[in-house]
Design a protein around this motif. Structure first.
Motif, PDB file in Angstrom:
ATOM      1  N   ALA A   1       0.747  -1.280  -0.484  1.00  0.00           N
ATOM      2  CA  ALA A   1      -0.009   0.131  -0.288  1.00  0.00           C
ATOM      3  C   ALA A   1       1.150   1.167  -0.190  1.00  0.00           C
ATOM      4  O   ALA A   1       0.285   2.018  -0.503  1.00  0.00           O
ATOM      5  CB  ALA A   1      -1.179  -0.015   0.840  1.00  0.00           C
ATOM      6  N   LEU A   2       1.988   1.201   1.010  1.00  0.00           N
ATOM      7  CA  LEU A   2       2.887   2.245   0.728  1.00  0.00           C
ATOM      8  C   LEU A   2       3.767   2.907  -0.160  1.00  0.00           C
ATOM      9  O   LEU A   2       3.731   3.734  -1.066  1.00  0.00           O
ATOM     10  CB  LEU A   2       3.925   2.073   1.581  1.00  0.00           C
ATOM     11  CG  LEU A   2       3.251   2.388   3.261  1.00  0.00           C
ATOM     12  CD1 LEU A   2       4.454   2.160   4.039  1.00  0.00           C
ATOM     13  CD2 LEU A   2       2.436   3.660   3.617  1.00  0.00           C
ATOM     14  N   ASP A   3       3.998   1.676  -1.343  1.00  0.00           N
ATOM     15  CA  ASP A   3       4.759   1.434  -2.443  1.00  0.00           C
ATOM     16  C   ASP A   3       3.629   1.937  -3.524  1.00  0.00           C
ATOM     17  O   ASP A   3       4.525   2.298  -4.783  1.00  0.00           O
ATOM     18  CB  ASP A   3       5.103  -0.013  -2.653  1.00  0.00           C
ATOM     19  CG  ASP A   3       6.532  -0.324  -2.053  1.00  0.00           C
ATOM     20  OD1 ASP A   3       6.600   0.431  -1.470  1.00  0.00           O
ATOM     21  OD2 ASP A   3       6.650  -1.526  -2.234  1.00  0.00           O
ATOM     22  N   THR A   4       2.395   2.018  -2.975  1.00  0.00           N
ATOM     23  CA  THR A   4       1.407   2.264  -4.700  1.00  0.00           C
ATOM     24  C   THR A   4       1.832   3.431  -4.567  1.00  0.00           C
ATOM     25  O   THR A   4       1.020   4.188  -5.319  1.00  0.00           O
ATOM     26  CB  THR A   4      -0.068   1.629  -4.263  1.00  0.00           C
ATOM     27  OG1 THR A   4      -0.040  -0.261  -4.600  1.00  0.00           O
ATOM     28  CG2 THR A   4      -1.218   1.911  -4.770  1.00  0.00           C
ATOM     29  N   LEU A   5       1.569   4.727  -2.959  1.00  0.00           N
ATOM     30  CA  LEU A   5       1.900   6.022  -3.185  1.00  0.00           C
ATOM     31  C   LEU A   5       3.324   6.475  -3.772  1.00  0.00           C
ATOM     32  O   LEU A   5       3.572   7.313  -4.728  1.00  0.00           O
ATOM     33  CB  LEU A   5       1.041   5.686  -1.738  1.00  0.00           C
ATOM     34  CG  LEU A   5      -0.010   5.993  -1.313  1.00  0.00           C
ATOM     35  CD1 LEU A   5      -0.630   6.140   0.384  1.00  0.00           C
ATOM     36  CD2 LEU A   5      -1.029   6.943  -2.159  1.00  0.00           C
ATOM     37  N   PHE A   6       4.506   5.700  -2.313  1.00  0.00           N
ATOM     38  CA  PHE A   6       5.385   6.454  -3.252  1.00  0.00           C
ATOM     39  C   PHE A   6       5.548   6.097  -4.313  1.00  0.00           C
ATOM     40  O   PHE A   6       7.249   7.053  -4.462  1.00  0.00           O
ATOM     41  CB  PHE A   6       6.327   6.240  -2.367  1.00  0.00           C
ATOM     42  CG  PHE A   6       6.100   6.373  -0.661  1.00  0.00           C
ATOM     43  CD1 PHE A   6       5.428   7.979   0.048  1.00  0.00           C
ATOM     44  CD2 PHE A   6       6.290   5.701   0.327  1.00  0.00           C
ATOM     45  CE1 PHE A   6       5.804   8.190   1.202  1.00  0.00           C
ATOM     46  CE2 PHE A   6       5.734   6.123   1.542  1.00  0.00           C
ATOM     47  CZ  PHE A   6       5.369   7.667   1.768  1.00  0.00           C
ATOM     48  N   THR A   7       5.574   5.103  -4.881  1.00  0.00           N
ATOM     49  CA  THR A   7       5.976   5.121  -6.238  1.00  0.00           C
ATOM     50  C   THR A   7       5.496   5.590  -7.469  1.00  0.00           C
ATOM     51  O   THR A   7       5.329   5.175  -8.764  1.00  0.00           O
ATOM     52  CB  THR A   7       6.156   3.557  -6.503  1.00  0.00           C
ATOM     53  OG1 THR A   7       5.560   2.679  -6.472  1.00  0.00           O
ATOM     54  CG2 THR A   7       7.443   3.056  -6.108  1.00  0.00           C
ATOM     55  N   HIS A   8       3.557   6.075  -7.488  1.00  0.00           N
ATOM     56  CA  HIS A   8       2.912   6.797  -7.564  1.00  0.00           C
ATOM     57  C   HIS A   8       3.334   7.222  -8.166  1.00  0.00           C
ATOM     58  O   HIS A   8       4.795   8.433  -8.498  1.00  0.00           O
ATOM     59  CB  HIS A   8       1.507   7.228  -7.267  1.00  0.00           C
ATOM     60  CG  HIS A   8       0.512   7.416  -8.219  1.00  0.00           C
ATOM     61  ND1 HIS A   8      -0.014   8.424  -9.555  1.00  0.00           N
ATOM     62  CD2 HIS A   8      -0.836   6.449  -8.795  1.00  0.00           C
ATOM     63  CE1 HIS A   8      -0.706   8.758  -9.799  1.00  0.00           C
ATOM     64  NE2 HIS A   8      -1.706   7.498  -9.519  1.00  0.00           N
ATOM     65  N   PRO A   9       3.022   7.562 -10.163  1.00  0.00           N
ATOM     66  CA  PRO A   9       3.760   8.385 -10.830  1.00  0.00           C
ATOM     67  C   PRO A   9       3.446  10.454 -10.392  1.00  0.00           C
ATOM     68  O   PRO A   9       4.495  11.257 -10.691  1.00  0.00           O
ATOM     69  CB  PRO A   9       3.589   8.112 -12.651  1.00  0.00           C
ATOM     70  CG  PRO A   9       1.805   7.602 -12.492  1.00  0.00           C
ATOM     71  CD  PRO A   9       1.974   6.662 -10.790  1.00  0.00           C
TER      72      PRO A   9
END
Length: 668
Positions: free
Chosen positions: A235-243
């Motif tokens: 879930a955190l990666d979905t936010l922090f790696t979103h373009p």
């Protein structure tokens, strides 16, 4: 073991060649360096392996009351080298590295939260035949993530000693030290597990066999995992790696980071500024007027002090960066930035050198060797010096301090803008190079994302102290030498008061009649300064920099800083601090520069000039050692000459445009 002593490890009493040697080996992000710091503390030092640009750290430690040497090898993924770091690590482990003894024991550091990914390197290490311990690191993080490992079963599968540790908390460190001591005493040969392939005709099945073995060992040893923890990471990666969201998060994190740096640093900086001002005033009180007084007060205290007052900001900068990197966030930021980088023609692998360029461009250019494609590597080398290095930090801090005293939020915004301008210039020039002399498509980035973890304050402090000491050492050597040269140029030849122009003598006489002797002495000092060697040089080069708003003292500061960017701060401290010896109270270094007057009688450091100087130092090369490294890495003077030329033109044109625009807007 080699009998040839390593001069970099000269220690009192004990013959260094006779000390047992223990090497730390592990994947990047396994916490190997944190474990090294936990075992050694502040006793370590950093050096390059002989004949290479690959760094390592080493220290003497006590094991069972006896000394030993501990070496922190570069982080590697494989012992079948495909990079300079891996090649050096393999050479050391095989005893083939010059002046570095083959280790008597090996500690392989494994990330307990990513066991399957780390075990292939363990299998290769076991085949070396060295006495080996596996240090299962990050056990505290594994516990929080719900990862349960059967240590007894894992040790049986590996056929060697296994110790569970946490470098962050210190858990298991005494047990690891005892295990290393026992290993050095017994020196058993590890049992090699059936994880390699005997096939001599297939190059790929060896890799397959290792990963199948690692997968089987992981299934047999990991008895419990928590899908909830993995879901939170995803879930955190979905936010922090979103373009889009990822870029916004990166901008928000860095803005908060700069605000914190300026808000906290303003207090120790004010104390240090006042302390150096007091030291200069005290020197003028206890020493008789003359050359020696000026040498100590203006040359040494004024020059070095003008540099060291920015040490708190540099310490906070590296401390915060170390925390961000240790937390695992910077790897996510690199993934987000990769998409932008490839659009402007930079290779994905350039992110690591670009990140290290914010400390210094020299190791960043060396780190570009990890980029296999020559065109990609040349583009990266050509734009790396545009990124803000630590040498520029004192210049930025000086200018924003003069522009916005007492406003940390505004200072942080301008400071962040300087970093952003440097990055934007690097991206822009990379695009230009890709469209002109270095055409081609860059390769995408393949990067490992470590688990999120609580950063180690201890490791961050050790990194900060190492960087701070490097800064102090530079201020005490190169910068001090430049300060003393600048003081000599500004002091000699000494023009007697009787030989000053008649209009100056008339003004001095009038001030003395009015009882304002300090102002008369200041006027004499300024007139003598203008007739010194520094004044002559400054007036000679000043027409070149006049369109940028620089007076002759700034111009000579710019010229002096070609040896080292940060030297301009000390040069300006010396030049603007001289000529006011008659003052009753010694003002602070920043106060002297705020009070300095330009040729027209207005502030020398007005808003257009400060902004112009900022932009100039964001974009200018101003670093001869970087040019030398560019020459060494490219094998020709063509690329460093082009690098110097385009950065100088870019800096000059941008600074001129900034000064003109700011003057028009402010009516200056």
């Amino acid at each position: 073991m080699s009998t040839k002593p390593d001069p970099a490890l000269t220690l009192p009493v004990v013959d260094q060649a006779a000390l047992p040697c223990v090497a730390l080996l592990g994947n990047p992000n396994a916490g190997k360096t944190s474990l090294f710091n936990r075992l050694t503390g502040l006793r370590a030092h950093t050096a390059n392996f002989p004949g290479t640009t690959v760094e390592h750290r080493r220290a003497r430690i006590e094991l069972g009351g006896a000394p030993a040497t501990l070496i922190d090898l570069p982080g590697v993924y494989s012992l079948e080298p495909s990079s300079p770091d891996e090649a050096v690590a393999v050479a050391v482990l095989r005893g083939e590295e010059a002046r570095v003894p083959r280790p008597d024991a090996l500690v392989v550091v494994v990330d307990s939260t990513n066991l399957e990914r780390n075990l292939p390197l363990v299998s290769q290490a076991l085949e070396l035949g060295l006495p080996t311990i596996v240090a299962l690191n990050l056990t505290d993080l594994a516990d929080r993530l719900g990862v349960r490992i059967d240590l007894r079963k894992l040790s049986q599968e590996l056929g060697c000693t296994l110790v569970a540790v946490s470098a962050r908390t210190g858990s298991g460190i005494p047990e690891l030290q005892s295990a290393i001591t026992a290993l050095l005493a017994e020196r058993p040969v590890p049992v090699s597990a059936p994880h390699s392939c005997a096939c001599t005709t297939c190059g790929g099945c060896g890799y397959t066999a290792r990963f199948h073995w690692a997968e089987g060992v992981t299934r047999a040893s990991v008895v419990e995992t928590s899908p909830r923890a993995a879901a939170m990471t995803d879930a955190l990666d979905t936010l922090f790696t979103h373009p889009v969201i990822g870029l916004g998060a990166f901008a928000l994190v860095m803005t908060g980071f700069f605000v914190l740096v300026f808000w906290v640093a303003q207090f120790p900086m004010a104390w240090m500024d006042a302390a150096f001002a007091w030291a200069g005033g005290w020197t003028q009180q206890v020493m008789p007027p003359g050359v020696m007084q000026s040498f100590v007060a203006d040359g040494v205290i004024g020059g070095v002090g003008g540099m060291l007052i920015f040490l708190p900001q540099i310490c906070l900068l590296f401390f915060a960066l170390a925390l961000l990197e240790d937390s695992g966030y910077l790897s996510r930021a690199s993934l987000v930035m990769d998409k932008l980088m490839r659009r402007v023609g930079l290779p994905g692998k350039a992110f690591v050198p670009m990140l290290s360029a914010h400390a210094c461009a020299i190791p960043a250019i060396m780190a570009s060797r990890v980029i296999e494609d020559r065109r990609d590597r040349l583009v990266t080398i050509m734009v790396l010096p545009l990124l803000t290095c630590s040498a520029r930090v004192p210049v930025y801090a000086l200018m924003v301090g003069l522009l916005f005293p007492g406003s940390p939020l505004t200072q942080a915004a301008v400071f962040a803008g300087c970093y952003a301008l440097g990055a934007a210039a690097a991206f822009g020039m990379a695009w230009v190079f890709r469209k002109t002399i270095l055409k081609g498509q860059p390769r995408p980035l393949v990067i490992e994302l470590p688990n999120y973890r609580r950063p180690s304050l201890r490791d961050a402090l050790l990194v900060t102290m190492d960087r701070a000491w490097a800064f102090i050492r530079n201020a005490g050597t190169t910068i001090l030498l430049i300060c003393l040269v600048m003081w000599a140029l500004a002091t000699f030849p000494r023009t007697p008061e009787s030989e000053l122009p008649s209009e100056v003598q008339a003004q001095v006489a009038q001030l003395r009649q009015q009882g304002d002797d300090p102002a008369a002495q200041a006027l004499i000092g300024q007139a003598q300064l203008e007739r010194s060697f520094a004044g002559a040089i400054g007036r000679f080069v000043q027409p070149v920099f006049d369109p940028l708003g620089f007076d002759w003292r700034m111009s000579i500061g710019v010229v002096s800083s070609f040896a080292a960017r940060e030297a301009i701060v000390s040069s300006l401290s010396v030049l603007y601090g001289m000529g006011d010896d008659g003052a009753d109270d010694q003002p602070s270094l920043l106060a002297k520069m705020r009070a300095a007057r330009g040729p027209g009688g207005g502030p020398a450091f007005n808003v257009p000039t400060c902004l112009s100087l900022l932009v100039f130092y964001v974009l200018a090369m101003q670093c001869l050692p970087t040019q030398a490294v560019t020459w060494r890495e490219t094998g020709t003077w063509t690329w460093p000459a082009l690098q110097l030329a385009y950065m100088s033109v870019l800096a000059y044109v941008a600074a001129w445009g900034t000064h003109a625009a700011a003057s028009a807007l402010l009516g200056a």
